[in-house]
Design a protein around this motif. Sequence first.
Motif, PDB file in Angstrom:
ATOM      1  N   LEU A  10       0.790  -1.120  -0.008  1.00  0.00           N
ATOM      2  CA  LEU A  10       0.067  -0.112  -0.003  1.00  0.00           C
ATOM      3  C   LEU A  10       0.633   1.408   0.008  1.00  0.00           C
ATOM      4  N   ARG A  11       0.044   2.366  -0.497  1.00  0.00           N
ATOM      5  CA  ARG A  11       0.895   3.756  -0.233  1.00  0.00           C
ATOM      6  C   ARG A  11       0.644   4.170   1.070  1.00  0.00           C
ATOM      7  N   ALA A  12       1.381   5.081   1.414  1.00  0.00           N
ATOM      8  CA  ALA A  12       1.610   5.496   2.950  1.00  0.00           C
ATOM      9  C   ALA A  12       0.297   6.104   3.311  1.00  0.00           C
ATOM     10  N   ASN A  13      -0.649   6.618   2.758  1.00  0.00           N
ATOM     11  CA  ASN A  13      -1.991   7.224   3.128  1.00  0.00           C
ATOM     12  C   ASN A  13      -3.103   6.411   2.613  1.00  0.00           C
ATOM     13  N   ASP A  14      -2.915   5.290   2.363  1.00  0.00           N
ATOM     14  CA  ASP A  14      -3.956   4.299   2.151  1.00  0.00           C
ATOM     15  C   ASP A  14      -4.267   3.689   3.478  1.00  0.00           C
ATOM     16  N   LEU A  15      -5.497   2.941   3.577  1.00  0.00           N
ATOM     17  CA  LEU A  15      -5.726   2.444   4.877  1.00  0.00           C
ATOM     18  C   LEU A  15      -6.126   0.741   4.714  1.00  0.00           C
ATOM     19  N   LEU A  16      -5.646  -0.052   5.412  1.00  0.00           N
ATOM     20  CA  LEU A  16      -6.206  -1.560   5.201  1.00  0.00           C
ATOM     21  C   LEU A  16      -6.988  -2.023   6.461  1.00  0.00           C
ATOM     22  N   CYS A  17      -7.966  -2.541   6.381  1.00  0.00           N
ATOM     23  CA  CYS A  17      -8.866  -2.972   7.516  1.00  0.00           C
ATOM     24  C   CYS A  17      -9.224  -4.556   7.100  1.00  0.00           C
ATOM     25  N   HIS A  18      -9.641  -5.175   8.330  1.00  0.00           N
ATOM     26  CA  HIS A  18     -10.205  -6.578   8.110  1.00  0.00           C
ATOM     27  C   HIS A  18     -11.873  -6.399   8.069  1.00  0.00           C
ATOM     28  N   TYR A  19     -12.410  -7.004   7.192  1.00  0.00           N
ATOM     29  CA  TYR A  19     -13.890  -7.039   7.138  1.00  0.00           C
ATOM     30  C   TYR A  19     -14.411  -8.047   7.616  1.00  0.00           C
ATOM     31  N   ALA A  20     -14.036  -9.135   7.222  1.00  0.00           N
ATOM     32  CA  ALA A  20     -14.611 -10.486   8.085  1.00  0.00           C
ATOM     33  C   ALA A  20     -13.942 -11.646   7.340  1.00  0.00           C
ATOM     34  N   ALA A  21     -13.710 -12.787   8.044  1.00  0.00           N
ATOM     35  CA  ALA A  21     -13.162 -14.008   7.570  1.00  0.00           C
ATOM     36  C   ALA A  21     -11.775 -13.689   6.923  1.00  0.00           C
ATOM     37  N   ALA A  22     -12.012 -14.020   5.426  1.00  0.00           N
ATOM     38  CA  ALA A  22     -10.804 -13.698   4.501  1.00  0.00           C
ATOM     39  C   ALA A  22     -10.938 -12.542   3.772  1.00  0.00           C
TER      40      ALA A  22
END
Length: 343
Positions: A258-270
Motif C-alpha cells: 500500500l501507499r503511505a496514505n492508504d488504509l487497510l482493514c479486516h472486514y470479516a473472515a478472509a
Amino acid sequence: MAELFGLFSYFLHFALLICLRFAPKRACEEVTVADALIRIYYQVSAFFSALRPHWHWLLLLLLLLSVQFALNSYIGEFKQAWEWDWVDIVGEGLSALMVFCWLLLILSVRTKGRVTHLFALGLILLDIALVQDLLDEFIRLPENIQWDSVLEASPVGLLLITAAFWCWRREQQTTNLYLGKRQHIFSQPNDLDKSLHIPDLAYLKQNLIKRAANLAQWQHTGLLFIEVRQFNHLLHQHGAKHGNQLLLKVSELLLLSLRANDLLCHYAAARFVVVFSDVRPEQARQLAAELQQNIESFSLPVAGEACRLTIDSGLALASSANSSQSLLNQALDDLAKNKQSND
C-alpha cells in the motif's frame, strides 16, 4: 551469571509471598495491595528475564570493576574521612549509577547484534571511567601513576556510544519505512482486529463516515474488497491456527504494497478492505490490479506447504451521490459479480 538471574527470580517470588502474607487485611484494600504486589513482581521478573541473554556483558562489567577496585586498593592509600568531598562523591556516584541504569535498560529491550554490542561496550567503558573518578575521592594514588587520569579522560566509551547511535539511526530509518504505514493504525488501538493487528469493520465505517463529511476528500476515495478465494478449503484442511497465520501473512503483504496514505482493514473472515485516498478512477483501478497481482504472485507457506493464492476483488469509487454505506454495498456487489464470473 545466568544462574544468578534464576536465583534472583526465586528470591523475588519468595519476597512476594512474604509481602502477600503480611499485607493489610482490610477488605477494601486487600485485593488492591495484592494486585499491586503481583504486578510489581511480574514487571521486575520480566525485566531480569530480558537481561538474561546479555548476562556476559554484566559479568564483564563486574570483572572490570573488581579489577579496578583491587588495583586502586593495592597501589593507593585510602583517604581520611575529613578529606572526602561529598559534593563530588554524590555527583560522580550518581553519574556512574545512571550510566549503569542506561546499560540495563538498553540490554533489556534489545536483541543481540552489532548495535547492542556497541552500546554495551561503550556504556561499560564510560561507567568504568566514571567509577575511577569516584574512586579518586576515596583512594589517593601515587604521583607517578597516570593510568587513572588516562582512564578517566579516555573518549573510547563515548566514541563507541556515538557509533552505536549512528548504527541505531540507520536501523531506525529502515524501521520507520515499515511503521510509517501503520502509524494511523495504532492511533486507534481499541478498533484493532486482535488476531491480525489491523483496524476492524467498526473503524472502517468510522473512517468512511469521516471522509464522507469532507466532499473534496470523499470524491477522491476508492474502496477495494479483497477476498482469498480458497480460504475456506485451507481452513477445513489445515485448521483455524494455520488459517489465521495465512491471513496475517496476507495482511502484512498488503501493508507492504500500500501507499503511505492508504488504509487497510479486516472486514470479516478472509475479506480485507483497502481505502484508497486521493485517487482518480483510472489510478484506483491500476492500484487494485497491482495489489491483486502482488498477492497472487507470492507462494505463502501454509502448514509447511507452499500455497499460491487466488484473489477475488471488488472496487467502488466514491461520489457526491453515494454515502459511506452505499459505497460499501457497491464494492460488495462488485465483489460478488467478480466471484460469480470467476467460478
